[in-house]
Design a protein around this motif. Sequence first.
Motif, PDB file in Angstrom:
ATOM      1  N   GLY A  46     -16.626 -14.566  -7.134  1.00  0.00           N
ATOM      2  CA  GLY A  46     -16.757 -13.113  -7.142  1.00  0.00           C
ATOM      3  C   GLY A  46     -15.490 -12.335  -6.913  1.00  0.00           C
ATOM      4  O   GLY A  46     -15.542 -11.133  -6.677  1.00  0.00           O
ATOM      5  N   GLY A  47     -14.357 -12.985  -6.993  1.00  0.00           N
ATOM      6  CA  GLY A  47     -13.108 -12.246  -6.861  1.00  0.00           C
ATOM      7  C   GLY A  47     -12.937 -11.329  -8.065  1.00  0.00           C
ATOM      8  O   GLY A  47     -12.815 -11.807  -9.188  1.00  0.00           O
ATOM      9  N   LEU A  48     -12.997 -10.037  -7.850  1.00  0.00           N
ATOM     10  CA  LEU A  48     -12.870  -9.071  -8.935  1.00  0.00           C
ATOM     11  C   LEU A  48     -11.778  -8.070  -8.590  1.00  0.00           C
ATOM     12  O   LEU A  48     -11.724  -7.568  -7.469  1.00  0.00           O
ATOM     13  CB  LEU A  48     -14.186  -8.314  -9.157  1.00  0.00           C
ATOM     14  N   THR A  49     -10.911  -7.796  -9.553  1.00  0.00           N
ATOM     15  CA  THR A  49      -9.838  -6.829  -9.330  1.00  0.00           C
ATOM     16  C   THR A  49      -9.695  -5.903 -10.528  1.00  0.00           C
ATOM     17  O   THR A  49     -10.084  -6.245 -11.647  1.00  0.00           O
ATOM     18  CB  THR A  49      -8.469  -7.514  -9.093  1.00  0.00           C
ATOM     19  N   ARG A  50      -9.114  -4.753 -10.247  1.00  0.00           N
ATOM     20  CA  ARG A  50      -8.743  -3.804 -11.299  1.00  0.00           C
ATOM     21  C   ARG A  50      -7.239  -3.609 -11.201  1.00  0.00           C
ATOM     22  O   ARG A  50      -6.713  -3.269 -10.144  1.00  0.00           O
ATOM     23  CB  ARG A  50      -9.468  -2.466 -11.099  1.00  0.00           C
ATOM     24  N   HIS A  51      -6.551  -3.848 -12.308  1.00  0.00           N
ATOM     25  CA  HIS A  51      -5.094  -3.718 -12.368  1.00  0.00           C
ATOM     26  C   HIS A  51      -4.735  -2.504 -13.214  1.00  0.00           C
ATOM     27  O   HIS A  51      -5.255  -2.339 -14.312  1.00  0.00           O
ATOM     28  CB  HIS A  51      -4.458  -4.958 -13.014  1.00  0.00           C
ATOM     29  N   ASP A  52      -3.832  -1.702 -12.701  1.00  0.00           N
ATOM     30  CA  ASP A  52      -3.277  -0.596 -13.470  1.00  0.00           C
ATOM     31  C   ASP A  52      -1.851  -1.001 -13.824  1.00  0.00           C
ATOM     32  O   ASP A  52      -0.967  -1.012 -12.967  1.00  0.00           O
ATOM     33  CB  ASP A  52      -3.292   0.695 -12.649  1.00  0.00           C
ATOM     34  N   LEU A  53      -1.642  -1.385 -15.064  1.00  0.00           N
ATOM     35  CA  LEU A  53      -0.331  -1.880 -15.483  1.00  0.00           C
ATOM     36  C   LEU A  53       0.731  -0.785 -15.447  1.00  0.00           C
ATOM     37  O   LEU A  53       1.917  -1.077 -15.277  1.00  0.00           O
ATOM     38  CB  LEU A  53      -0.420  -2.481 -16.888  1.00  0.00           C
ATOM     39  N   LYS A  54       0.328   0.459 -15.578  1.00  0.00           N
ATOM     40  CA  LYS A  54       1.292   1.561 -15.565  1.00  0.00           C
ATOM     41  C   LYS A  54       1.811   1.832 -14.153  1.00  0.00           C
ATOM     42  O   LYS A  54       3.008   1.981 -13.934  1.00  0.00           O
ATOM     43  CB  LYS A  54       0.653   2.823 -16.152  1.00  0.00           C
ATOM     44  N   SER A  55       0.899   1.885 -13.172  1.00  0.00           N
ATOM     45  CA  SER A  55       1.305   2.181 -11.788  1.00  0.00           C
ATOM     46  C   SER A  55       1.634   0.923 -10.988  1.00  0.00           C
ATOM     47  O   SER A  55       2.282   1.009  -9.949  1.00  0.00           O
ATOM     48  CB  SER A  55       0.191   2.949 -11.063  1.00  0.00           C
ATOM     49  N   GLY A  56       1.146  -0.228 -11.448  1.00  0.00           N
ATOM     50  CA  GLY A  56       1.350  -1.471 -10.705  1.00  0.00           C
ATOM     51  C   GLY A  56       0.295  -1.702  -9.634  1.00  0.00           C
ATOM     52  O   GLY A  56       0.329  -2.707  -8.920  1.00  0.00           O
ATOM     53  N   GLU A  57      -0.665  -0.792  -9.510  1.00  0.00           N
ATOM     54  CA  GLU A  57      -1.705  -0.913  -8.478  1.00  0.00           C
ATOM     55  C   GLU A  57      -2.708  -2.007  -8.838  1.00  0.00           C
ATOM     56  O   GLU A  57      -3.163  -2.106  -9.968  1.00  0.00           O
ATOM     57  CB  GLU A  57      -2.436   0.420  -8.327  1.00  0.00           C
ATOM     58  N   THR A  58      -3.081  -2.816  -7.842  1.00  0.00           N
ATOM     59  CA  THR A  58      -4.149  -3.802  -7.968  1.00  0.00           C
ATOM     60  C   THR A  58      -5.150  -3.529  -6.852  1.00  0.00           C
ATOM     61  O   THR A  58      -4.769  -3.438  -5.686  1.00  0.00           O
ATOM     62  CB  THR A  58      -3.617  -5.238  -7.844  1.00  0.00           C
ATOM     63  N   VAL A  59      -6.440  -3.396  -7.222  1.00  0.00           N
ATOM     64  CA  VAL A  59      -7.487  -3.053  -6.267  1.00  0.00           C
ATOM     65  C   VAL A  59      -8.603  -4.077  -6.357  1.00  0.00           C
ATOM     66  O   VAL A  59      -9.046  -4.426  -7.457  1.00  0.00           O
ATOM     67  CB  VAL A  59      -8.061  -1.643  -6.579  1.00  0.00           C
ATOM     68  N   SER A  60      -9.079  -4.559  -5.199  1.00  0.00           N
ATOM     69  CA  SER A  60     -10.256  -5.420  -5.175  1.00  0.00           C
ATOM     70  C   SER A  60     -11.483  -4.563  -5.452  1.00  0.00           C
ATOM     71  O   SER A  60     -11.658  -3.494  -4.865  1.00  0.00           O
ATOM     72  CB  SER A  60     -10.405  -6.089  -3.812  1.00  0.00           C
ATOM     73  N   ILE A  61     -12.319  -5.020  -6.381  1.00  0.00           N
ATOM     74  CA  ILE A  61     -13.526  -4.266  -6.727  1.00  0.00           C
ATOM     75  C   ILE A  61     -14.776  -5.137  -6.575  1.00  0.00           C
ATOM     76  O   ILE A  61     -15.810  -4.869  -7.190  1.00  0.00           O
ATOM     77  CB  ILE A  61     -13.433  -3.657  -8.146  1.00  0.00           C
TER      78      ILE A  61
END
Length: 164
Positions: A46-61
């Motif tokens: 269940g490891g789920l993440t959202r990556h924003d390639l423009k800002s470099g942000e990675t968030v666990s979702i």
Amino acid sequence: MIVPSQTINEEGIVNADYIPLVGGDGYEAVTDPENPNIIYCQWQYGGLTRHDLKSGETVSIKPQEGKDEIPYRWNWDTPLILSPHANRLYAAANKVFRSNDKGNTWEVISPDLTRQVDRNKLEIMDRVWSVDAVAKNASTSFYGNIVSLTESPLVEGLIYVGNR
């Protein structure tokens, strides 16, 4: 991992061209249909993440259990899909989850869809084995979870799951 399909480098595509998204045993990655800089990734349990390639942000979702709720049973290869009808995510453990806001919040949209069988009580080769036999509780998927998930391309909200 993101890998270019072509390069102007005379040596071809090299390691420096790869963009890693998750560590460990990374599995599927899906691109947000409205923003190609947003990548959703999943990996074991269940490891789920959202990556924003423009800002470099990675968030666990990863969807979380509610207070006093029994822990979800995730498959090693967590089902994660984007709806063919809307910018909507679906994920599954022993229940199905839906997010309409890029994984910031999740709604449980099903009951436990598994048979809720305790594998430590199942006979294998005519006997019930101890919990530590053949590492059945280490580095293996939890028993009783959803292994596949899809939404009908014709009927929005019609979800199909496969479980074990």
